[in-house]
Scaffold this active site. Structure first.
Site, PDB file in Angstrom:
ATOM      1  N   ASP A  74       6.014 -10.203  -0.544  1.00  0.00           N
ATOM      2  CA  ASP A  74       5.076 -10.438  -1.644  1.00  0.00           C
ATOM      3  C   ASP A  74       5.490  -9.562  -2.819  1.00  0.00           C
ATOM      4  O   ASP A  74       6.437  -8.789  -2.704  1.00  0.00           O
ATOM      5  CB  ASP A  74       3.630 -10.134  -1.218  1.00  0.00           C
ATOM      6  CG  ASP A  74       3.540  -8.817  -0.485  1.00  0.00           C
ATOM      7  OD1 ASP A  74       4.295  -7.883  -0.843  1.00  0.00           O
ATOM      8  OD2 ASP A  74       2.711  -8.702   0.438  1.00  0.00           O
ATOM      9  N   ASP A  76       4.470  -6.857  -5.953  1.00  0.00           N
ATOM     10  CA  ASP A  76       3.543  -5.911  -6.556  1.00  0.00           C
ATOM     11  C   ASP A  76       4.009  -5.657  -7.978  1.00  0.00           C
ATOM     12  O   ASP A  76       5.212  -5.601  -8.247  1.00  0.00           O
ATOM     13  CB  ASP A  76       3.555  -4.586  -5.787  1.00  0.00           C
ATOM     14  CG  ASP A  76       3.204  -4.779  -4.318  1.00  0.00           C
ATOM     15  OD1 ASP A  76       2.096  -5.265  -4.045  1.00  0.00           O
ATOM     16  OD2 ASP A  76       4.044  -4.471  -3.444  1.00  0.00           O
ATOM     17  N   ASP A 164       5.507   6.638  -2.341  1.00  0.00           N
ATOM     18  CA  ASP A 164       5.849   7.370  -1.118  1.00  0.00           C
ATOM     19  C   ASP A 164       7.349   7.657  -0.987  1.00  0.00           C
ATOM     20  O   ASP A 164       7.794   8.789  -1.045  1.00  0.00           O
ATOM     21  CB  ASP A 164       5.264   6.681   0.121  1.00  0.00           C
ATOM     22  CG  ASP A 164       5.634   5.214   0.262  1.00  0.00           C
ATOM     23  OD1 ASP A 164       6.283   4.651  -0.658  1.00  0.00           O
ATOM     24  OD2 ASP A 164       5.290   4.605   1.287  1.00  0.00           O
TER      25      ASP A 164
HETATM   26  P1  ATP Z   1       5.803  -4.272   2.337  1.00  0.00           P
HETATM   27  O1  ATP Z   1       7.098  -4.977   2.420  1.00  0.00           O
HETATM   28  O2  ATP Z   1       5.252  -3.852   3.654  1.00  0.00           O
HETATM   29  O3  ATP Z   1       4.783  -4.920   1.422  1.00  0.00           O
HETATM   30  P2  ATP Z   1       5.739  -2.271   0.294  1.00  0.00           P
HETATM   31  O4  ATP Z   1       6.630  -1.088   0.063  1.00  0.00           O
HETATM   32  O5  ATP Z   1       5.651  -3.280  -0.813  1.00  0.00           O
HETATM   33  O6  ATP Z   1       6.210  -2.893   1.655  1.00  0.00           O
HETATM   34  P3  ATP Z   1       2.899  -2.032  -0.023  1.00  0.00           P
HETATM   35  O7  ATP Z   1       1.896  -1.527   0.955  1.00  0.00           O
HETATM   36  O8  ATP Z   1       2.824  -3.428  -0.497  1.00  0.00           O
HETATM   37  O9  ATP Z   1       4.314  -1.711   0.630  1.00  0.00           O
HETATM   38  O10 ATP Z   1       2.834  -1.031  -1.250  1.00  0.00           O
HETATM   39  C1  ATP Z   1       3.479  -1.304  -2.491  1.00  0.00           C
HETATM   40  C2  ATP Z   1       4.036  -0.002  -3.061  1.00  0.00           C
HETATM   41  O11 ATP Z   1       2.979   0.934  -3.273  1.00  0.00           O
HETATM   42  C3  ATP Z   1       5.008   0.733  -2.146  1.00  0.00           C
HETATM   43  O12 ATP Z   1       6.306   0.247  -2.259  1.00  0.00           O
HETATM   44  C4  ATP Z   1       4.883   2.149  -2.643  1.00  0.00           C
HETATM   45  O13 ATP Z   1       5.607   2.338  -3.824  1.00  0.00           O
HETATM   46  C5  ATP Z   1       3.421   2.251  -2.983  1.00  0.00           C
HETATM   47  N1  ATP Z   1       2.629   2.742  -1.844  1.00  0.00           N
HETATM   48  C6  ATP Z   1       2.044   2.017  -0.872  1.00  0.00           C
HETATM   49  N2  ATP Z   1       1.396   2.801   0.004  1.00  0.00           N
HETATM   50  C7  ATP Z   1       1.573   4.053  -0.423  1.00  0.00           C
HETATM   51  C8  ATP Z   1       1.128   5.327   0.040  1.00  0.00           C
HETATM   52  N3  ATP Z   1       0.402   5.431   1.143  1.00  0.00           N
HETATM   53  N4  ATP Z   1       1.497   6.415  -0.664  1.00  0.00           N
HETATM   54  C9  ATP Z   1       2.246   6.307  -1.785  1.00  0.00           C
HETATM   55  N5  ATP Z   1       2.677   5.144  -2.266  1.00  0.00           N
HETATM   56  C10 ATP Z   1       2.356   4.033  -1.614  1.00  0.00           C
HETATM   57 MG    MG Z   2       4.316  -5.007  -0.857  1.00  0.00          MG
END
Ligand code: ATP
Ligand code: MG
Length: 463
Positions: A74, A76, A164
């Site tokens: 997805d 962001d 993160d």
């Molecule tokens: P996925 O493929 O699982 O969606 P993702 O990295 O996009 O991986 P998300 O949970 O959608 O994970 O979060 C989007 C972004 O927000 C992350 O890439 C990171 O930059 C930030 N993020 C998410 N959770 C945290 C956290 N607990 N602490 C700091 N930054 C976070």
């Molecule tokens: Mg994501």
């Protein structure tokens, strides 16, 4: 190619902020990610925001995955617009979240998550006069340093710093097709390394879920966790018990449904994190039968997800807790309670314990109990009972569960094979397969209905 990705450092007036390092900007010819690779919704959101004069980037997992030549799950978006401003620009959008307000923008079936640039909590105690969404200059933390509110707005550089992992802190600008990298994320991607931004101990204290995320990404991407990022995890693992159960449940679901659950659980155990994840899972994993059963269930789930087949979270949780139910069932039965009521009592007991820590949503609770309650019925293979069982709505889930029990060595393989054959057999063959009634050979006396005969009257409604 990623190899050539370490871009030139632009002196970048645009990206400089309060003397902090500016972003490395990596241009299209060095990373090759074209704007057409974004989803229509992500493009429309960033284009609209930029046309109104806001900064807008695709961030996080999508940029990471595109650079790794994977298909993003997805998209962001991070922007300088506030949640209200974003909300005002898109008809089909809504503001969600309390701890962390974001806007969901919907286009067709797709949803893009839009978050406003945030100032982190480790930025020298100075938020640069950033506006605050909750009226406080700073988000609040609990006594362990866990952040309770995180709605302090900031600029792009601050937003990068509060993310993160370095590989999750890359910004892609669809209009210029440039990647902005503040924390060496591209180098870490190239070297297949997970590195927490800032001081890992402090970042885990702020949000213990980051430990789980680090391990989940390591397993899913087959990356190594940088030693400094990995080291504090074992001793901080207990902090997970302070995370609200609903959040832990969400994270747990993500990792179990990642398609890499087996690898993730192995790594969680190596890092001493499995205990906080599913209370009692560590106990189960220590018993050989329990471990075999859970790992088999996870392996099946991984295969289904990678094969793009649906999986039922309720089924998965039913497998994870089965050996708990079994243990409770045996001990209640030993106390003189008949077998079926003992099973129902055991199910309630286990669900109750999990509810306190893990918040398995009630809608899953009902399905889980249905699957468990069907199990003794598979052992009844005489009379009309097997026919009736075939017709129950949850037969398929119950049968899949039974096969796992056989495969793990808990039950004789013969019983699973019998049910496999019985389903495919024609009416005559089925009659031949039935077992003689094992009860006393009285003439047909109507049997009192038993709890296991019908859909279980679970004490928790299936919401
Ligand atoms: P996925 O493929 O699982 O969606 P993702 O990295 O996009 O991986 P998300 O949970 O959608 O994970 O979060 C989007 C972004 O927000 C992350 O890439 C990171 O930059 C930030 N993020 C998410 N959770 C945290 C956290 N607990 N602490 C700091 N930054 C976070
Ligand atoms: Mg994501």
């Amino acid at each position: 190619m990623i190899k050539k990705l370490i871009g030139r450092v632009f002196s970048g007036k645009l990206f400089k902020s309060r003397g902090k390092p500016s972003a490395h900007v990596i241009v299209f010819k060095d990373h090759g990610v074209a704007r057409e690779q974004l989803s229509a919704c992500a493009l429309s959101v960033t284009d609209t925001l930029q046309a109104k004069g806001y900064a807008a980037f695709v961030v996080g997992g999508a940029v990471r995955d595109l650079l790794l030549k994977r298909t993003p799950k997805d998209f962001d978006v991070a922007t300088s617009a506030t949640p209200e401003e974003v909300r005002g620009l898109f008809r089909r959008s809504r503001i969600i979240g309390r701890r962390f307000q974001i806007v969901h923008v919907m286009c067709g079936r797709e949803t893009v998550e839009v978050s406003t640039f945030r100032a982190g909590h480790d930025t020298s105690g100075n938020d640069g006069g950033a506006a605050s969404a909750d009226g406080n200059a700073k988000g609040k933390t609990d006594e362990h340093g866990r952040i309770l509110r995180d709605n302090v707005f900031g600029n792009q550089q601050q937003d990068a710093t509060r993310r993160d992992l370095s590989i999750n802190a890359l910004f892609y600008d669809p209009s210029t097709q440039q990647v902005h990298d503040y924390h060496g994320g591209v180098k870490d991607l190239r070297e297949r390394r997970l590195r927490m931004i800032g001081d890992p101990t402090q970042r885990y204290r702020e949000d213990p879920v980051r430990m789980l995320r680090a391990v989940r990404f390591a397993a899913a991407l087959d990356f190594e966790i940088d030693p400094a990022t990995r080291k504090p995890i074992r001793e901080l693992a207990d902090l997970l018990s302070n995370v609200p159960p609903a959040r832990l449940f969400d994270e747990m679901l993500k990792l179990l449904l990642s398609g890499h659950a087996v690898e993730t659980v192995k790594r969680l155990r190596n890092d001493g994190l499995h205990g906080g994840l599913l209370p009692l899972l560590d106990v189960i994993l220590e018993q050989p039968l329990g471990e075999r059963f859970v790992m088999l269930a996870l392996k099946n789930t991984d295969l289904r997800i990678r094969g793009e087949k649906g999986v039922s979270p309720a089924f998965l949780f039913a497998t994870l807790l089965w050996h708990e139910v079994l243990a409770a069932w045996k001990s209640i039965e030993a106390g003189g309670i008949p077998v079926i009521p003992a099973l129902f009592k055991a199910m309630d007991q286990v669900m109750q314990m999990q509810a306190e820590k893990l918040a398995i949503p009630r809608r899953f609770g009902g399905d889980m109990k249905d699957i468990w309650a069907l199990q003794p019925r598979f052992e009844q293979r005489s009379g009309r009972r097997p026919h009736r069982l075939l017709e129950t709505p949850r037969f398929r889930a119950g049968y899949d569960f039974l096969l796992l029990r056989c495969e793990s060595g808990e039950l004789d393989a013969e019983i699973g094979e019998w049910w496999t054959k019985f389903q495919d057999a024609d009416a005559n063959e089925r009659e031949r397969m039935l077992m003689p009634d094992s009860g006393p050979k009285k003439r047909r006396r109507r049997r009192k209905p038993r709890a296991g005969d019908t859909a279980p009257a679970s004490s928790e409604p299936d919401a």
